[in-house]
Scaffold this active site. Structure first.
Site, PDB file in Angstrom:
ATOM      1  CG  HIS A 140      51.717  34.377 -34.612  1.00 49.57           C
ATOM      2  ND1 HIS A 140      51.804  35.237 -33.546  1.00 49.57           N
ATOM      3  CD2 HIS A 140      50.467  34.511 -35.093  1.00 49.57           C
ATOM      4  CE1 HIS A 140      50.641  35.839 -33.384  1.00 49.57           C
ATOM      5  NE2 HIS A 140      49.825  35.426 -34.303  1.00 49.57           N
ATOM      6  CG  HIS A 183      42.011  39.172 -35.004  1.00 46.83           C
ATOM      7  ND1 HIS A 183      42.625  40.014 -35.910  1.00 46.83           N
ATOM      8  CD2 HIS A 183      43.020  38.438 -34.444  1.00 46.83           C
ATOM      9  CE1 HIS A 183      43.936  39.787 -35.900  1.00 46.83           C
ATOM     10  NE2 HIS A 183      44.198  38.825 -35.027  1.00 46.83           N
ATOM     11  CD  GLU A 243      47.095  36.367 -36.595  1.00 47.14           C
ATOM     12  OE1 GLU A 243      46.849  37.118 -35.642  1.00 47.14           O
ATOM     13  OE2 GLU A 243      48.253  35.967 -36.866  1.00 47.14           O
ATOM     14  CG  ASP A 262      44.697  32.759 -34.629  1.00 47.54           C
ATOM     15  OD1 ASP A 262      44.584  33.665 -35.463  1.00 47.54           O
ATOM     16  OD2 ASP A 262      45.101  32.970 -33.463  1.00 47.54           O
ATOM     17  CG  HIS A 319      47.859  41.175 -32.677  1.00 42.88           C
ATOM     18  ND1 HIS A 319      48.884  40.543 -33.323  1.00 42.88           N
ATOM     19  CD2 HIS A 319      46.784  40.376 -32.834  1.00 42.88           C
ATOM     20  CE1 HIS A 319      48.466  39.387 -33.805  1.00 42.88           C
ATOM     21  NE2 HIS A 319      47.194  39.266 -33.525  1.00 42.88           N
ATOM     22  CG  ASP A 344      44.606  37.571 -30.894  1.00 42.65           C
ATOM     23  OD1 ASP A 344      44.441  36.363 -30.670  1.00 42.65           O
ATOM     24  OD2 ASP A 344      44.844  38.024 -32.021  1.00 42.65           O
ATOM     25  CE1 TYR A 391      48.229  35.107 -27.596  1.00 40.41           C
ATOM     26  CE2 TYR A 391      48.040  37.463 -27.201  1.00 40.41           C
ATOM     27  CZ  TYR A 391      47.724  36.339 -27.933  1.00 40.41           C
ATOM     28  OH  TYR A 391      46.914  36.464 -29.039  1.00 40.41           O
ATOM     29  CG  HIS A 404      44.497  32.532 -28.499  1.00 46.86           C
ATOM     30  ND1 HIS A 404      44.397  31.488 -29.383  1.00 46.86           N
ATOM     31  CD2 HIS A 404      44.797  33.626 -29.243  1.00 46.86           C
ATOM     32  CE1 HIS A 404      44.630  31.931 -30.611  1.00 46.86           C
ATOM     33  NE2 HIS A 404      44.864  33.223 -30.555  1.00 46.86           N
TER      34      HIS A 404
HETATM   35 FE1  FEO Z   1      45.842  37.607 -33.920  1.00 48.55          FE
HETATM   36 FE2  FEO Z   1      44.952  34.799 -32.207  1.00 48.55          FE
HETATM   37  O1  FEO Z   1      45.224  35.857 -33.714  1.00 48.55           O
END
Ligand code: FEO
Length: 400
Positions: free
Chosen positions: A24, A80, A82, A84, A146, A165, A193, A226
């Site tokens: 991040h 999601h 994002e 990643d 998130h 996430d 986390y 993750h």
């Molecule tokens: Fe919100 Fe693992 O990305």
């Protein structure tokens, strides 16, 4: 790392990022690395739930190819936006150009603004389903868990929740399941986390968990995007999330400070002695010597925060100022705080600390304590008593 069959016909095909140490944009240190989990469901139709970070696209494609040719994929579920989790989509979609992408309306917007591709996109809402053959996927919007686009995907026949996430952890291991790794490390990373990413979203998380549990859908496995998959006791992490989202704390004080020539540090040590003597657990961190991500994890279950700084240019020192700015963004609730620090002439650090604590919505429960130059014995005693008094504000009925 090769694919792992997590349920009959459902494969982990993700990637392991062994060496990532900052995440991040350097807001999160990942001392144990991380994984980008992607799940391939092989049925009459073939669906891929989430992809991986862009630099790992070839690993994802290689893993998928070990199970099915990528061009056979019918659906790509984007829980999601994002990067990643979506970064490998452009490379993957080149191989399965006819695949339909499923996600929320915000996901559609976000994917376009990241990749500028006109993929065939199906917008979904909570309760919408996608039949694959013997299995059906149900989508659950999870805005702000998130990001606004976030979504969970549930496979009812397998009682499998894929919440992206949520419930994840940054751990790189060859093992994929919770019953295969050290439980302390697992919960440590899960707490870290939550603390570093999800604290400000507690009320939204609590409502979403309550809404999902109210539907009565059975959940035998939680496969986040993750880290480790929860199969032994998935409700363990759900219970922890409920506790964290309710801002439940214990009798614990975290002292965080920055010192210029050591006087503020002398104060910190004496305050810590006072807290401990009052029977309350204490942790102490010089923020310039500490990993901020780890310190924030320590704040997750602590009732009290005591923040200190020497005065510099009528203000607090820059490292503690940066840390407090982060805390202001996290907005932890149901906590108490106090400020301390040394100065030479004008002062100013403690009033700046108090201002930011108030802006963060944390209750200041006692006047701050300041010492000019080096604390003498009576000032050390004042610091000790300051800690002991603060500890009283951190006592929790029936708590420990
Ligand atoms: Fe919100 Fe693992 O990305």
């Amino acid at each position: 790392m090769k694919p792992v069959e997590i349920k009959k016909g459902i494969w982990w095909v993700g990637a392991i990022d062994w060496n990532v140490r900052n995440f991040h944009g350097h807001t999160y240190t990942t001392k144990r690395g991380t994984t980008y989990n992607s799940y391939l469901i092989v049925d009459e139709k073939i669906a891929l739930v989430d992809t991986v970070y862009g630099p790992f696209a070839s690993e994802l494609i290689e893993n998928i190819s070990r199970i099915v040719p990528p061009e056979k994929i019918d659906y790509v579920i984007a829980n999601h936006v994002e990067t990643d989790h979506s970064g490998a989509m452009p490379a993957l979609m080149e191989l399965c150009a006819k695949a339909k992408v499923y996600g929320t309306a915000k996901c559609k917007e976000g994917l376009y603004k990241n990749y500028y591709k006109d993929w065939d996109f199906q917008t979904v809402k909570t309760g919408d389903t996608l039949k694959l053959g013997s299995r059906t996927l149900t989508f659950i919007e999870a805005p702000m868990i998130h990001w606004p686009d976030s979504m969970f995907t549930y496979c009812r026949e397998e009682e499998l929740l894929m919440p992206n996430d949520a419930f994840g952890q940054h751990i790189a291991t060859s093992e994929r399941f919770d019953d295969e790794i050290d439980q302390c490390a697992l919960m440590d990373e899960a707490a870290k986390y939550y603390a570093n990413i999800l604290i400000p979203l507690g009320s939204i998380i609590l409502k979403k968990i309550e809404d999902v549990l109210k539907t009565g859908i059975p959940i035998k496995m939680i496969a986040p995007s993750h880290g480790i998959i929860w199969r032994k006791d998935p409700m363990k992490i759900v219970s922890s999330y409920i506790s964290w989202a309710k801002n439940e704390t214990r009798q614990k004080v975290v002292i965080i400070y920055e010192t210029m020539w050591g006087s503020t540090e002398i104060m910190a040590y004496k305050i810590a002695e006072g807290v401990a003597a009052a029977g309350v657990s204490v942790r102490l961190f010089d923020i310039t010597q500490s990993d901020r991500t780890e310190v924030i994890k320590e704040l997750l279950d602590a009732k009290g925060y005591i923040i200190g700084s020497s005065t510099h240019d009528n203000d607090m020192l820059p490292s503690i100022a940066g840390f407090l700015d982060f805390i202001k963004g996290l907005r932890p609730r149901n906590r108490v705080a106090a400020a301390f620090g040394s100065y030479g002439w004008g002062g100013g650090a403690v009033s700046s600390i108090e201002r930011v604590i108030k802006e963060a919505g944390i209750a200041l429960v006692q006047p701050s304590i300041s010492v000019r130059y080096v604390p003498d014995e009576s000032e050390k005693l004042r610091c000790y008593n300051f800690g002991a008094d603060f500890a009283k504000s951190c006592l929790i009925k029936g708590g420990a």
